[in-house]
Scaffold this motif. Structure first.
Motif, PDB file in Angstrom:
ATOM      1  N   GLY A 180       0.811  -1.203   0.000  1.00  0.00           N
ATOM      2  CA  GLY A 180       0.000   0.000   0.000  1.00  0.00           C
ATOM      3  C   GLY A 180       0.847   1.257   0.000  1.00  0.00           C
ATOM      4  O   GLY A 180       2.082   1.222  -0.038  1.00  0.00           O
ATOM      5  N   GLU A 186      -3.263   4.392   0.401  1.00  0.00           N
ATOM      6  CA  GLU A 186      -3.959   3.202  -0.070  1.00  0.00           C
ATOM      7  C   GLU A 186      -3.627   2.038   0.854  1.00  0.00           C
ATOM      8  O   GLU A 186      -2.463   1.863   1.237  1.00  0.00           O
ATOM      9  CB  GLU A 186      -3.521   2.829  -1.489  1.00  0.00           C
ATOM     10  CG  GLU A 186      -3.802   3.868  -2.545  1.00  0.00           C
ATOM     11  CD  GLU A 186      -3.122   3.522  -3.867  1.00  0.00           C
ATOM     12  OE1 GLU A 186      -2.789   2.339  -4.077  1.00  0.00           O
ATOM     13  OE2 GLU A 186      -2.922   4.436  -4.694  1.00  0.00           O
ATOM     14  N   GLU A 223      -6.251  -2.030  -1.609  1.00  0.00           N
ATOM     15  CA  GLU A 223      -6.529  -0.994  -2.603  1.00  0.00           C
ATOM     16  C   GLU A 223      -5.387  -0.881  -3.615  1.00  0.00           C
ATOM     17  O   GLU A 223      -5.628  -0.702  -4.814  1.00  0.00           O
ATOM     18  CB  GLU A 223      -6.738   0.344  -1.894  1.00  0.00           C
ATOM     19  CG  GLU A 223      -8.044   0.416  -1.114  1.00  0.00           C
ATOM     20  CD  GLU A 223      -8.128   1.640  -0.232  1.00  0.00           C
ATOM     21  OE1 GLU A 223      -9.256   2.093   0.040  1.00  0.00           O
ATOM     22  OE2 GLU A 223      -7.058   2.139   0.208  1.00  0.00           O
ATOM     23  N   ALA A 224      -4.153  -0.991  -3.137  1.00  0.00           N
ATOM     24  CA  ALA A 224      -3.012  -0.927  -4.047  1.00  0.00           C
ATOM     25  C   ALA A 224      -3.010  -2.110  -5.009  1.00  0.00           C
ATOM     26  O   ALA A 224      -2.681  -1.970  -6.189  1.00  0.00           O
ATOM     27  CB  ALA A 224      -1.704  -0.887  -3.247  1.00  0.00           C
ATOM     28  N   GLN A 271      -5.500  -1.397  -7.688  1.00  0.00           N
ATOM     29  CA  GLN A 271      -4.954  -0.460  -8.658  1.00  0.00           C
ATOM     30  C   GLN A 271      -4.012  -1.160  -9.630  1.00  0.00           C
ATOM     31  O   GLN A 271      -4.040  -0.916 -10.840  1.00  0.00           O
ATOM     32  CB  GLN A 271      -4.224   0.683  -7.940  1.00  0.00           C
ATOM     33  CG  GLN A 271      -5.127   1.640  -7.186  1.00  0.00           C
ATOM     34  CD  GLN A 271      -6.056   2.422  -8.092  1.00  0.00           C
ATOM     35  OE1 GLN A 271      -5.671   2.834  -9.180  1.00  0.00           O
ATOM     36  NE2 GLN A 271      -7.291   2.615  -7.639  1.00  0.00           N
ATOM     37  N   LYS A 320      -6.759   5.123 -10.427  1.00  0.00           N
ATOM     38  CA  LYS A 320      -6.005   6.350 -10.213  1.00  0.00           C
ATOM     39  C   LYS A 320      -5.169   6.643 -11.466  1.00  0.00           C
ATOM     40  O   LYS A 320      -4.177   5.970 -11.731  1.00  0.00           O
ATOM     41  CB  LYS A 320      -5.081   6.219  -9.003  1.00  0.00           C
ATOM     42  CG  LYS A 320      -5.801   6.251  -7.659  1.00  0.00           C
ATOM     43  CD  LYS A 320      -4.786   6.283  -6.525  1.00  0.00           C
ATOM     44  CE  LYS A 320      -5.436   6.564  -5.192  1.00  0.00           C
ATOM     45  NZ  LYS A 320      -4.440   6.646  -4.097  1.00  0.00           N
ATOM     46  N   ARG A 362      -7.004  11.379  -4.514  1.00  0.00           N
ATOM     47  CA  ARG A 362      -7.765  10.127  -4.448  1.00  0.00           C
ATOM     48  C   ARG A 362      -7.943   9.529  -5.835  1.00  0.00           C
ATOM     49  O   ARG A 362      -8.074   8.299  -5.965  1.00  0.00           O
ATOM     50  CB  ARG A 362      -9.130  10.394  -3.815  1.00  0.00           C
ATOM     51  CG  ARG A 362      -9.955   9.139  -3.542  1.00  0.00           C
ATOM     52  CD  ARG A 362     -11.332   9.474  -2.999  1.00  0.00           C
ATOM     53  NE  ARG A 362     -12.156  10.132  -4.007  1.00  0.00           N
ATOM     54  CZ  ARG A 362     -12.822   9.465  -4.964  1.00  0.00           C
ATOM     55  NH1 ARG A 362     -12.720   8.162  -5.070  1.00  0.00           N
ATOM     56  NH2 ARG A 362     -13.562  10.137  -5.837  1.00  0.00           N
ATOM     57  N   ARG A 392      -2.371   9.292  -9.360  1.00  0.00           N
ATOM     58  CA  ARG A 392      -1.015   9.103  -8.854  1.00  0.00           C
ATOM     59  C   ARG A 392      -0.092   9.998  -9.668  1.00  0.00           C
ATOM     60  O   ARG A 392      -0.128   9.970 -10.893  1.00  0.00           O
ATOM     61  CB  ARG A 392      -0.559   7.652  -8.984  1.00  0.00           C
ATOM     62  CG  ARG A 392      -1.097   6.709  -7.929  1.00  0.00           C
ATOM     63  CD  ARG A 392      -0.469   5.338  -8.106  1.00  0.00           C
ATOM     64  NE  ARG A 392      -1.027   4.346  -7.207  1.00  0.00           N
ATOM     65  CZ  ARG A 392      -0.843   3.036  -7.330  1.00  0.00           C
ATOM     66  NH1 ARG A 392      -0.107   2.574  -8.336  1.00  0.00           N
ATOM     67  NH2 ARG A 392      -1.384   2.196  -6.479  1.00  0.00           N
TER      68      ARG A 392
END
Length: 818
Positions: free
Chosen positions: A49, A115, A119-120, A123, A148, A188, A191
């Motif tokens: 994360g 994150e 969540e990472a 992504q 992101k 949010r 990146r």
């Protein structure tokens, strides 16, 4: 030549409105029209994360840092600043991502909202889905809502163009500390990835190049430098929607998109529809700064003639990024702060404005991504979808965007696949493995055949590499492998060469093109190039044909270990097959993947010794000699007396030397070297001039225009230099030799049609017609016994033409010990 485009009064809004009609070219395609792409389980175990913070080592204070007089941050203050920002904010993640050529830390920074690990991982899954299953990604509502979108900022690639670093740090600091709802929402959904200073060597020293002497913004498809390796990796890993490469100094501020010629492998319709309106938006926001110097930008696509500032070669950061499905920009800030006549206050004023300009480019680009989020995500995936589907490049109509015309239409026809043979049919296994590594490390995909197969009427062994062009980054792969285009008749100017490159033809490997069908053979994805050399069994003597730099490395390694090595008349070498020699040869097979064979019966050869080469040239000659395993010593016209010592065997001449202006001591040192039979290898007109002036070989050397460059058709006549040479040559301002004196032998000539791809005027005293059938490599022995080889091709250009390096190595061995 076509005139510049009349877009001066267009606004970003007007261009965006005009682009609504372009969706017919880029709209969604039915999933039934696509090949089935199986979902492959992805290992996400190493994904963590955010934040991913680390304490950066702090460098000692350096009062001599060239940044200080300009009024920008010195290198030694960057790590403390990033450490402080990491302590202050959970939005900032900084790491040492590599080392420069000079040993400085390279800093990669990610700015985003925190994150969790889950969540990472999500992504990362979405990021891979965009490339691996783009049609599915285009329809995935969760991805479109939650992914992101990345922005990549590459700062300070030219060391004495400083301000991009300061703009990056300013943006990082504000986003780290601004707790407004707007910034929170922005982070949010995005990146931001920064390469803070991609050339710290040059930043500290105040030089354009790194400490190894290379312009890093010419190295993206050669990747000879560690800094470039990091830039490439960051682009591939980040998969940025927009890439900004921050430079200086062009007044008014220059920003892409560029003039034609455009790289023929790009899905240019998907780029220009975003590239132009965002450029116009940046220009508008620059006006808002209020400076007189920022009231207008220079956008080459709009403002310049074709060829003035093009995006043709893939060697630049933006050109490489476009082939990765990014919307790229060079941003050239307007005010040069380096002038020796400037006051300290004026330097600081200029660098301050430049920093503001770069900050505007970052912020405006980020806003563009947000305002056009669905479309830019769709179009990034669309590049990959077209590649996987094997669709032809789009025909882009005139007026597709305001100013688009026939001068912009550059395209190519993609083959179905390439085959890089392994075993029989492969000229050089080390060269093939090197090329495969370049393809994979650049984001391409390569497979290996599980069994023998036939394709295009050729038989191939199991283990041969198959490059299926139905892949996401086919444009990048094809740009490296195809011969390239002859653009001589299309433009009268280029920003810079090379006008063609073709690693497929110039890196020394055999590469076959398959046009119709993918070979019918079971394939397995490979993630690196593999070369396995050979050593024949028994007690026979061993012959090694010098086809690649790896072969020269092996020879020089054996000589350094005291092994007896003999050069044959064709330029290959023989090692007597004693048990001790065979053991050492086996070690070279393991180290360099070279392939020995049984030596011919009753061979006759010239004994070789270790060769020391003194070079009058650049870092390119220095490093090419090192790649071949020779000891190279830098010489200059002013230092010959101290450096052209008795242990120097060969003089490599790549820079002009006027013998008439040498001091008596330096001329005497050169005369002593030649009197004892020292060899000479000359590159271009510089080598020929010295040969003529010193009474070695008599030739007339004619150079093409400085712009001429690319891939040449040549004819190898055989001999110690060109036996087994590749059938093409790389040229950068090619030279040819006429009026050959007594004893001058032609080893290689330009073909009747000299240019395969690139740019070279056809007519005139310096054109292709004049060079046709003329000598490109000659050799001979002077009256005093000096071995001399003269090259009209360019075997050292930016360390690119790997396939020509062995020719230079063979020339050195012949000139040293005939």
């Amino acid at each position: 030549m076509l005139s510049a485009r009349p877009l001066a009064r267009l606004t970003a809004t007007a261009v965006s409105t005009a682009l609504l009609a372009t969706m017919a070219l880029t709209g969604p395609v039915s999933a039934s029209a696509l090949p089935t792409v199986p979902s492959v389980p992805v290992d996400l175990s190493d994904v963590r994360g955010y934040p991913r913070q680390s304490t950066l080592p702090v460098w000692p204070d350096n009062p001599a840092d060239a940044s200080i007089p300009i009024g920008v941050i010195p290198y030694d203050e960057i790590a403390p600043k990033l450490n402080a920002l990491q302590r202050a904010s959970d939005r900032v993640s900084a790491r040492v991502a590599g080392k420069s050529a000079g040993g400085y830390d390279l800093y990669a920074v990610t700015v985003t909202a925190p994150e969790s690990r889950a969540e990472a991982r999500q992504q990362e899954t979405w990021k891979r889905l965009i490339e691996d299953e783009p049609s599915r990604a285009q329809r995935d509502r969760r991805l479109l809502a939650g992914y992101k979108t990345p922005l990549f900022v590459n700062a300070n690639i030219h060391g004495n163009e400083w301000e991009g670093t300061d703009a990056a740090l300013r943006v990082i600091e504000e986003f780290a500390t601004d707790r407004s709802p707007e910034v929170a929402e922005l982070l949010r959904r995005n990146r931001l990835v920064f390469n803070i200073t991609s050339n710290p060597d040059g930043r500290v020293a105040g030089t354009r190049a790194n400490s190894a002497g290379y312009d890093l913004n010419r190295d993206l498809t050669i990747v000879a430098q560690p800094e470039t390796n990091l830039i490439r990796d960051l682009i591939i890993d980040t998969k940025p929607i927009i890439t900004l490469d921050l430079h200086g100094y062009v007044n008014p501020t220059l920003l892409h998109p560029s003039t034609p010629p455009h790289n023929v492998n790009n899905e240019y319709d998907l780029y220009i529809k975003h590239g132009l309106p965002n450029a116009l938006a940046i220009e508008e926001d620059l006006r808002g700064l209020g400076y007189a110097e920022t009231q207008r930008a220079r956008i080459p696509f709009r403002d310049d003639e074709p060829g003035v500032w093009d995006d043709f070669p893939p060697i630049y950061v933006p050109s490489f990024a476009m082939l990765q499905s990014s919307i790229p920009y060079t941003i050239e800030a307007p005010l040069n702060p380096r002038g020796s006549t400037l006051t300290p206050a004026e330097r600081v004023r200029r660098s301050g404005i430049n920093t503001d300009v770069h900050e505007v480019a970052i912020r405006t680009s980020l806003r563009y991504i947000q305002d056009h989020r669905a479309e830019v995500l769709h179009d990034q995936a669309e590049v990959y979808r077209r590649g996987l589907a094997g669709e032809p490049l789009r025909d882009i109509p005139d007026g597709y965007v305001p100013g688009w015309g026939p001068e912009d239409n550059y395209n190519t026809t993609f083959p179905r696949a390439y085959v890089i043979p392994s075993g029989a049919g492969q000229r050089s296994e080390p060269a093939a493995a090197r090329l495969v590594d370049l393809l994979i490390d650049s984001g391409g995909r390569v497979w290996r055949a599980k069994t023998n197969f036939t394709a295009g009427g050729n038989r191939y062994q199991a283990g041969s590499y198959v490059v299926d062009l139905h892949q996401p980054k086919r444009g990048l792969v094809n740009s490296l492998l195809e011969p390239g285009a002859d653009i001589t008749d299309r433009v009268n100017d280029l920003y810079a060469g090379p006008a063609a490159w073709s690693q497929g033809l110039t890196w020394g490997a055999t590469v076959d093109t398959v046009w119709d069908n993918l070979p019918r053979v079971r394939l397995e994805r490979t993630y690196d190039g593999r070369a396995k050399g050979t050593l024949p069994a028994g007690r026979s003597d061993l012959r090694l044909d010098l086809r690649d730099a790896a072969d020269l490395l092996a020879v020089n390694s054996l000589l350094a270990k005291g092994v007896e090595v003999h050069r044959l008349a064709d330029g290959s070498v023989v090692v007597p097959g004693t048990p001790a020699n065979r053991k050492l040869a086996a070690a070279e097979v393991r180290a360099h993947a070279v392939s020995f064979e049984r030596a011919p019966a009753r061979w006759q050869g010239t004994p070789l010794d270790r060769v020391v080469v003194g070079y009058l040239g650049t870092v390119e000659e220095r490093d090419t000699l090192a790649d071949l395993g020779f000891e190279g010593r830098e010489l200059t016209a002013a230092t010959l007396v101290g450096t052209l010592t008795d242990d120097v065997d060969v003089l490599l001449v790549a820079n002009n030397v006027n013998l008439a202006t040498l001091t008596a001591e330096n001329r005497a040192a050169l005369d002593r070297f030649l009197a004892r039979g020292g060899g000479v290898v000359g590159l271009g007109t510089a080598g020929a001039s010295l040969s003529n002036a010193a009474g070695l070989l008599t030739v007339t050397a004619t150079a093409a225009p400085s712009l001429a460059s690319g891939v040449a058709n040549i004819v190898n006549n055989g001999g110690p230099v060109t036996t087994s040479a590749i059938p093409h040559a790389f040229i950068s301002q090619p030279v040819w030799f006429t009026d050959l004196g007594a004893g001058v032998e032609v080893e290689q000539s330009y073909a009747a049609d000299p240019l395969l791809s690139g740019w070279w005027a056809t007519e005139g005293a310096n054109g292709q017609v004049a060079a046709a059938n003329q000598a490109s490599i000659v050799r001979g022995v002077s009256a005093a016994g000096n071995g001399v080889v003269l090259f009209g091709t360019d075997p050292t250009f930016r360390l690119h033409p790997k396939g020509l390096q062995s020719q230079l190595g063979r020339a050195v061995l012949w000139a040293a010990q005939r």
